[in-house]
Design an enzyme around this catalytic site. Structure first.
Site, short mmCIF file in Angstrom:
data_model
loop_
_atom_site.label_atom_id
_atom_site.label_comp_id
_atom_site.label_asym_id
_atom_site.label_seq_id
_atom_site.Cartn_x
_atom_site.Cartn_y
_atom_site.Cartn_z
N ASP A 206 21.29 36.25 41.35
CA ASP A 206 21.82 37.26 40.30
C ASP A 206 20.62 37.73 39.66
O ASP A 206 20.10 36.76 38.93
CB ASP A 206 22.89 36.75 39.46
CG ASP A 206 23.34 37.95 38.65
OD1 ASP A 206 22.41 38.57 37.80
OD2 ASP A 206 24.58 37.98 38.43
N HIS A 207 19.81 38.69 39.86
CA HIS A 207 18.45 38.88 39.20
C HIS A 207 18.64 38.76 37.64
O HIS A 207 17.29 38.70 37.19
CB HIS A 207 17.80 40.20 39.93
CG HIS A 207 18.23 41.55 39.12
ND1 HIS A 207 19.40 42.11 39.48
CD2 HIS A 207 17.82 42.12 38.36
CE1 HIS A 207 19.80 43.11 38.88
NE2 HIS A 207 18.63 43.14 37.91
N HIS A 269 26.56 40.31 36.53
CA HIS A 269 25.45 40.30 35.34
C HIS A 269 25.86 40.02 34.23
O HIS A 269 25.41 39.30 33.37
CB HIS A 269 24.70 41.54 35.51
CG HIS A 269 24.05 42.00 36.80
ND1 HIS A 269 23.64 41.06 37.78
CD2 HIS A 269 23.84 43.15 37.24
CE1 HIS A 269 23.09 41.74 38.67
NE2 HIS A 269 23.08 42.87 38.59
C1 BG6 Z 1 21.89 46.23 40.06
C2 BG6 Z 1 23.09 47.10 39.99
O1 BG6 Z 1 22.50 44.89 40.53
O2 BG6 Z 1 21.44 45.90 38.64
C3 BG6 Z 1 22.56 48.46 39.43
O3 BG6 Z 1 23.42 47.23 41.26
C4 BG6 Z 1 21.69 48.38 38.26
O4 BG6 Z 1 23.38 49.50 39.71
C5 BG6 Z 1 20.66 47.20 38.07
O5 BG6 Z 1 20.96 49.47 37.91
C6 BG6 Z 1 20.32 47.01 36.68
O6 BG6 Z 1 19.21 45.86 36.74
P1 BG6 Z 1 18.19 46.02 35.58
O7 BG6 Z 1 17.54 44.85 35.94
O8 BG6 Z 1 17.40 47.18 35.90
O9 BG6 Z 1 19.14 45.82 34.29
#
Ligand code: BG6
Length: 529
Positions: A206-207, A269
């Protein structure tokens, strides 16, 4: 100034060690993720001295290409990354890149063809012999989710996931999102993976957990003495978590139109942010201790009115508008989106955690696309102090303290409190104390994936999701799917692109006498409210 402020920081400990010798095999090497994030992250790890010298990177994809073309594409993308998002924009470290590039290989293979895995196995043996990678392999599944189980099963069937206790040889697999599309499919995927792999070999990414401020949450809460005594329903009025984006669905309309804001962002997230905010202190910093505490939060998390989940959430879709001054077309006109789509691009909800610390205290969550501004933050709103002392003065309303953890774009922490406005009468002004990461620390060049890839190479799964937490995330939101299926128009309201969400989202909080934090400004940006 900067030297003064960092003067009192503790001496740094020993520098982190480079990861052990290994090969990274990326399935889906021709895709966007590989170019935009994974390979730039490996390049950054090389610059930080954290990539092992005995290292190979094998890109696997079904499209035909030469290794030269593959390397060239990666180089361009890393150069672009370094110019736009590197620590010092414009600085491309050709030497570091060359080292990564020399390790890059490409293999064409059909993900469904067992012969491809056979060839990969033979090649990995050869790489081990010729490059001393010790047989350690990270398999990164940067592919469409329908391939997760087939690839993992095929890797295992070809004997490529076998580890060796004696030599310490390890085999690990990183799984991207989306991990399932609901509770049943996530469970099934876990079952398939666990039928051939050990949980310790599985790294579900989960980044958001790779973001610096998200990790700092644990340090803020448990590495300081002043916050934790107040971190409960006795002192906190409510908590808001916002993940707002200015972008729409870009080129991902096909996926997004089936998923929507709820599935795309919430069980993963937003719940990760929530569980780090609400968890009990773990016994230690080990992967299992931390993940066990996080999953306990999810086990107790539910819609504020569990009998009527549909009344605890609102959603909407963006129609035409303007985002930051630029005209923006309606969601329904985006590429690969159905013209009559009812997919939500915004969702907000009210939840509660049924445990001793949080019972009855609301957590409000919201996320959306094409909104006013890009802003992710966790806001802890403390209760109003009693008026007593000021009852005979002109002060008519006490200021409730607020602690805001800025996840992005400007990482930091701010505290709001009341201060006397200078002058002969007693008047209270709202003031902010701000901590900005970049004032104190050199920002490590980051795509957000460095920590996660490095941790996987080091065998540290703390920042990855365990099977139970992915399933718990889906289980919590499932009642909302049912409610929305039954009544697709209930609590659905469109919002113009560039707005802070639909009006009904404001109503959700107004019913409780509360309001969302304003999005137009945040305390990191200016000293004036
Ligand atoms: C991803 C979603 O997991 O996270 C995207 O699939 C979203 O829709 C993105 O834009 C948001 O990541 P960050 O790091 O730009 O907040």
């Amino acid at each position: 100034m900067r030297d003064e402020v960092i003067e009192n920081l503790e001496e740094e400990g020993a520098p982190p060690l480079p990861a052990p010798p290994c090969t990274v095999v990326i399935f889906g090497a021709g895709g966007d993720l590989t170019k935009r994030l994974l390979v730039p992250a490996l390049y950054n790890l090389r610059r930080m001295g954290l990539l092992p010298d005995r290292f190979r990177l094998i890109g696997v994809d079904h499209g035909e290409r030469t290794v030269e073309d593959f390397r060239q594409g990666l180089r361009e993308s890393v150069e672009h990354f370094a110019k736009t998002r590197g620590a010092e924009a414009g600085a491309f470290d050709a030497d570091a890149w060359q080292k990564v590039e020399n390790a890059v290989e490409f293999m064409r293979a059909d993900f469904n063809d067992p012969a491809g895995y056979q060839r990969l196995g033979e090649h990995l043996d050869e790489v081990e012999r010729t490059h001393g990678t010790a047989g350690n392999v990270v398999f990164y599944l940067a592919v469409a989710s329908r391939f997760f189980a087939p690839i993992a099963l095929a890797l295992a069937a070809a004997g490529l996931m076998r580890q060796e206790r004696d030599s310490g040889r390890w085999r690990r697999v990183i799984i991207e999102k989306p991990f399932g599309t609901d509770y049943a499919s996530a469970r099934q995927l876990n079952e398939q993976l666990l039928s051939v792999l050990n949980e310790r070999q599985i790294y579900r990414i989960d980044h958001y957990l790779g973001k610096e401020t998200v990790q700092n949450l644990l340090v803020l809460r448990f590495g300081n003495g002043i916050f934790e005594p107040l971190w409960n329903r006795q002192h906190i009025d409510h908590i808001q978590i916002t993940v707002a984006e200015t972008v729409g669905v870009e080129r991902r309309g096909g996926y997004y139109d089936r998923a929507g804001a709820l599935k795309d962002m919430v069980p993963n997230h937003l719940f990760q942010l929530l569980s780090l905010t609400a968890m009990e202190p773990p016994n230690d910093f080990s992967a299992d201790a931390v993940r066990t505490e996080k999953v306990k939060v999810l086990d107790a998390l539910r819609f504020a009115d569990a009998k009527h989940p549909g009344e605890c959430a609102v959603r909407g879709q963006y129609v035409g508008g303007a985002v930051q001054g630029q005209p923006y077309k309606p969601y329904r006109e985006e590429l690969d989106v159905a013209p009559g789509s009812m997919t939500e691009t915004y969702v907000a909800m009210k939840l509660t955690i049924d445990n001793w610390r949080w019972h009855g205290m609301p957590f409000y969550l919201r996320t959306g696309k094409a909104m006013t501004k890009r802003l992710s933050e966790i806001s802890i709103q403390f209760k109003h102090p009693p008026q007593v002392m000021f009852r005979d003065t002109a002060v008519d309303k006490m200021i409730a303290n607020r602690l805001v953890i800025h996840v992005q774009p400007d990482e930091g922490v701010s505290i709001r409190f009341g201060a006397k406005v200078p002058g002969p009468t007693v008047k209270l002004g709202r003031v902010w104390m701000n901590f900005h990461y970049f004032d104190y620390f050199d920002a490590a060049p980051s795509t957000g994936y460095e920590t996660l890839i490095y941790d996987c190479m080091m065998g540290d799964a703390t920042l990855f999701q365990r099977a139970d937490s992915v399933e718990a995330g889906w289980r919590i939101v499932e009642p909302l799917f049912d409610a929305w299926r039954t009544d697709p128009y209930r609590n659905f309201q469109n919002y113009p692109a560039g707005a802070a969400g639909p009006q009904i989202a404001d109503d959700l909080l107004a019913r409780d006498g509360r309001a969302w934090n304003r999005m137009a400004w945040h305390p990191g940006e200016s000293k004036r409210s």
